[in-house]
Scaffold this active site. Structure first.
Site, mmCIF file in Angstrom:
data_model
loop_
_atom_site.group_PDB
_atom_site.id
_atom_site.type_symbol
_atom_site.label_atom_id
_atom_site.label_comp_id
_atom_site.label_asym_id
_atom_site.label_seq_id
_atom_site.Cartn_x
_atom_site.Cartn_y
_atom_site.Cartn_z
ATOM 1 N N ASP A 1 -41.253 -82.818 -85.772
ATOM 2 C CA ASP A 1 -40.430 -81.632 -85.493
ATOM 3 C C ASP A 1 -41.193 -80.350 -85.827
ATOM 4 O O ASP A 1 -42.199 -80.374 -86.547
ATOM 5 C CB ASP A 1 -39.154 -81.727 -86.347
ATOM 6 C CG ASP A 1 -37.972 -80.984 -85.752
ATOM 7 O OD1 ASP A 1 -38.171 -80.192 -84.825
ATOM 8 O OD2 ASP A 1 -36.848 -81.195 -86.250
ATOM 9 N N ASP B 1 -31.673 -79.305 -78.729
ATOM 10 C CA ASP B 1 -30.715 -79.475 -79.827
ATOM 11 C C ASP B 1 -29.288 -79.409 -79.306
ATOM 12 O O ASP B 1 -28.344 -79.642 -80.046
ATOM 13 C CB ASP B 1 -30.921 -78.384 -80.886
ATOM 14 C CG ASP B 1 -31.909 -78.838 -81.952
ATOM 15 O OD1 ASP B 1 -32.276 -80.021 -81.957
ATOM 16 O OD2 ASP B 1 -32.316 -77.994 -82.774
HETATM 17 C C1 DGJ Z 1 -34.269 -79.861 -85.160
HETATM 18 C C2 DGJ Z 1 -34.159 -81.116 -84.350
HETATM 19 O O1 DGJ Z 1 -34.123 -80.824 -82.991
HETATM 20 C C3 DGJ Z 1 -32.934 -81.882 -84.805
HETATM 21 O O2 DGJ Z 1 -32.745 -83.011 -84.007
HETATM 22 C C4 DGJ Z 1 -33.116 -82.256 -86.247
HETATM 23 O O3 DGJ Z 1 -34.208 -83.140 -86.371
HETATM 24 C C5 DGJ Z 1 -33.335 -81.014 -87.082
HETATM 25 N N1 DGJ Z 1 -34.381 -80.199 -86.554
HETATM 26 C C6 DGJ Z 1 -33.649 -81.374 -88.509
HETATM 27 O O4 DGJ Z 1 -34.001 -80.304 -89.255
#
Ligand code: DGJ
Length: 732
Positions: free
Chosen positions: A481, A551
């Site tokens: 991430d 997201d």
């Molecule tokens: C952003 C990601 O897109 C989410 O799925 C998750 O992993 C969060 N970060 C965690 O901080």
């Protein structure tokens, strides 16, 4: 054998061609490399259709020549530079030791080789063997500074794709500064194009945007240190009447994950120039005597059959020849991720029942998301401390991973390797690892900061920490991430005159780190992520064969996001999960079936607490998982056809067809429900008109031609956000 690239010595014309496309260039007066043509294949070139010479007012001519018809400001070129009286957008800008930006590139030489060279330290398209592509290198030289620009063109035999990049070499005696170095330029004459780009925002990525090109310069780019949610590194140039299945579509995708600029200029004569490369914002690369600079690569394609074929060309190339992972051809596991189920509020005991339920429902992998390390109970701490949080896993992470494996599931783990929190041991021990400008306070974003990954020492530290986890815990998958964009750009180890290199060096650092994992841990499936799809680009595909698309997990919002994503990226690269309703991001209430249908466009997963579902929903998950297992070979790896664009109507529809046209999966989604609605049809595509297809749900048989020409009546459902999936198989 030069069967893909020819050079006509007499007329000085290069011709790159395969069965679908041609790309032609000529060497004109003053050894100027000029662009002649890019488009549908032509068999040969008779040296007639040259760019007409016209005396253009206020245009530069060749030094030492009295010919006023050689206009530097209008001739189509392959790579234009600053200071040459071509006032259109330049591909390269340099700063010479005397402070001038003079650069006159003249053709010097060329070579043709089988295969394709690797781009050092950068992601790139590759070849399986030297027979499947040929590479033309055209050497352009500035006679005074001795700066050399090698323009690289690789044409594939079986893909309608040309890969382009530029290698700059300083053969002079002094250092020079590269202030701009595009990866490619192409000029079109007499085309009234529209652009299709993919702008967006966090949780709202890659919306198709179609615009007319007017005179002036339009720049689509990112200055965020990442390819970004805000503007994907892609552009299509299309005719006004081009649609999914007809018309010219030129597609360009940048194989790069950092700052990019896609510049489109329509000049005074209505000619269109496109330049693509690293954004020149805060870019200034010192090229010492003898040094080289390799630009990232652009892959370009042409389709005479509309956007859908352009997308299929990209899908095939990215899947077959950019992605390297051993998982590229394997069906992707159905996973459950605990992020939206628990956020930071979890421990081993709370997670075990989710794992147990996942097993019962047929799910194949459990992914432990953010919050398992350091002392991270919220997003204020611990980034950079890749050690297990004992409070949440008192018996160690290995113990929990073993539990997951004993249930027959794979185990995946979240990392955010590029970040650091103030509240971390890493910051306490190495405050200089945090990217900042000396003497200034760096800007927080999500309460976190960027690591100075241009430095090898910093990368080594993170790599060593992560490897300790990977070597002691049985891990099948990593979610990589990146949850903020870059600011306070400064590389600790560089002298002041090289700070303009920091943005690019950061990305090279990310690539180096990712490469170590891809090479040293080939059995781990790596999923890319940047707050969803903030770094969903062809560069990342080289390291991460799948990427979390957004997201935003709401099925209706995902329709436009996934539609846009599919313009360039294959569906096996796009992960998509079913989450709770009302949706956590936008509060929308959608039916469970539709959430499943939309998530099945990509690699299916679940992002909810399985233990808190109703019995009815649990049963639905079980059925979805079973159904998806039966179709995923086709949906993940078949040919995609977009049928109805949700951006322009009240419905979305798409389908995927197996390569042998024996199987197809069709998905239709209605957005809002209307009383006394008009009857609509969905016409299928990509089937064999001569074959007969059975709808597996009803047993009804249809001709491929009927499904494509007459179309299926869409169901009349008086419910918002309703959907329907069809699974067809060819029968004798
Ligand atoms: C952003 C990601 O897109 C989410 O799925 C998750 O992993 C969060 N970060 C965690 O901080």
């Amino acid at each position: 054998m030069r069967d893909l690239i020819t050079f006509d010595e007499e007329n000085k014309v290069f011709h790159l061609h395969n069965k679908d496309i041609s790309y032609l260039m000529s060497i004109e007066d003053g050894k100027t490399l000029s662009h002649l043509y890019f488009g549908k294949r032509v068999n040969g070139y008779h040296n007639q259709l040259r760019y007409p010479r016209v005396d253009r007012g206020f245009s530069g001519n060749l030094p030492g020549s009295l010919d006023r018809t050689f206009s530097r400001d209008s001739l189509p070129k392959e790579y234009s530079t600053s200071g040459e009286m071509d006032y259109r957008t330049p591909s390269a800008i340099v700063r010479n030791p005397d402070g001038s930006n003079a650069l006159f590139l003249k053709y010097q030489d060329y070579s043709i080789a089988n295969g394709k060279p690797d781009l050092k330290n950068l992601p790139h398209s590759w070849v399986k063997d030297d027979n499947e592509a040929q590479t033309l290198t055209i050497k352009l030289v500035d006679e005074v500074s001795k700066l050399e620009f090698d323009l690289l063109y690789t044409i594939y035999r079986d893909y309608p794709i040309i890969a382009r990049s530029v290698l700059v070499k300083n053969n002079g005696d002094d250092s020079i500064y590269l202030e701009k170095a595009s990866s490619m330029q192409v000029d079109f004459v007499d085309r009234d194009f529209e652009t299709i780009t993919l702008p967006g925002a966090h949780a709202n990525e890659r919306h198709m945007q179609r615009q007319r090109i007017n005179q002036g310069v339009h720049v689509y780019g990112s200055r965020r240190g990442a390819s970004s949610h805000q503007m994907n590194p892609f552009i299509a140039l299309v005719d006004k009447d081009t649609d999914e299945f007809q018309g010219d579509a030129y597609g360009f995708a940048f194989v790069y994950s950092g700052n990019h600029a896609i510049e489109v200029e329509k000049d005074q004569f209505n000619q269109t120039r496109l330049n693509i490369g690293i954004n020149d914002y805060n870019f200034n690369w010192k090229l010492e005597k003898g040094a080289e600079f390799q630009t990232p690569e652009v892959i370009m394609t042409y389709s005479s059959k509309g956007l859908n074929k352009m997308s299929q060309n990209f899908h095939k190339l990215i899947h077959d020849r950019i992605i390297r992972s051993k998982y590229k051809d394997q069906v992707r596991p159905i996973l459950v991720n605990n992020w939206e189920a628990t956020y930071f509020d979890f421990n081993e005991e709370k997670l075990k029942p989710i794992v147990d339920d996942a097993k019962k429902l047929g799910i194949e992998m459990f992914v432990l998301d953010d919050g398992w390390f350091g002392h991270r109970d919220d997003d204020n701490s611990s980034l950079g401390d890749w050690k297990v949080f004992k409070k949440k896993f008192p018996n160690g992470l290995g113990h929990f991973a073993d539990y997951v494996h004993k249930q027959g599931l794979k185990f995946g783990l979240w990392f955010e390797p590029e970040m650091i929190s103030y509240d971390s041991d890493l910051y306490k021990n190495h405050p200089d690892y945090l990217m900042h400008v000396p003497g200034r306070k760096p800007s927080p974003s999500r309460n976190q900061y960027i690591l100075d990954l241009g430095r090898k020492e910093v990368r080594d530290n993170i790599y060593d920490q992560m490897v300790k986890i990977l070597d002691s815990v049985d891990i099948d998958y990593i979610k990589w991430d990146m949850n903020r964009h870059i600011s306070d750009v400064f590389e600790h180890d560089l002298p002041s005159e090289r700070q303009g290199e920091s943005y690019h060096r950061y990305i090279l650092g990310v690539y180096d780190l990712m490469n170590r994992f891809t090479i040293n841990y080939p059995n781990i499936l790596i999923e890319g992520c940047s707050g969803g799809g903030g770094r969903f680009d062809a560069g990342m595909a080289y390291y991460t064969p799948q990427i979390w698309a957004s997201d935003n997990s709401d099925a209706i919002a995902r329709l436009t996001i996934q539609y846009g994503t599919s313009l360039v990226y294959p569906q096996s690269m796009m992960t998509s999960h079913v989450s709770v309703s009302p949706n956590e991001q936008n509060g929308r209430i959608t039916p469970f079936d539709t959430r499943g249908a939309v998530a099945m466009w990509g690699d299916l997963g679940y992002e909810l607490d399985l233990t808190k579902m109703s019995e009815e929903d649990s049963q639905k998950v079980k059925e979805q998982v079973k159904d998806y297992k039966a179709i995923r070979q086709v949906t993940q790896y078949g040919d995609l056809y977009r049928l109805k664009n949700p951006k322009y109507g009240n419905q979305a529809a798409w389908m995927v067809v197996s390569p042998n046209q024996d199987e197809a999966v069709v998905t239709w989604v209605q957005i809002l429900s209307y009383a006394q609605n008009y009857l609509t049809k969905t016409k299928l595509a990509g089937l064999d008109p001569k074959k007969h297809y059975k709808d597996l749900a009803t047993g009804e048989i249809y001709g491929g031609d009927e499904l494509m020409e007459m179309g299926i009546y869409d169901p009349v459902i008086h419910k918002d956000f309703a959907s329907k999936m069809y699974h067809f198989k060819a029968v004798d």
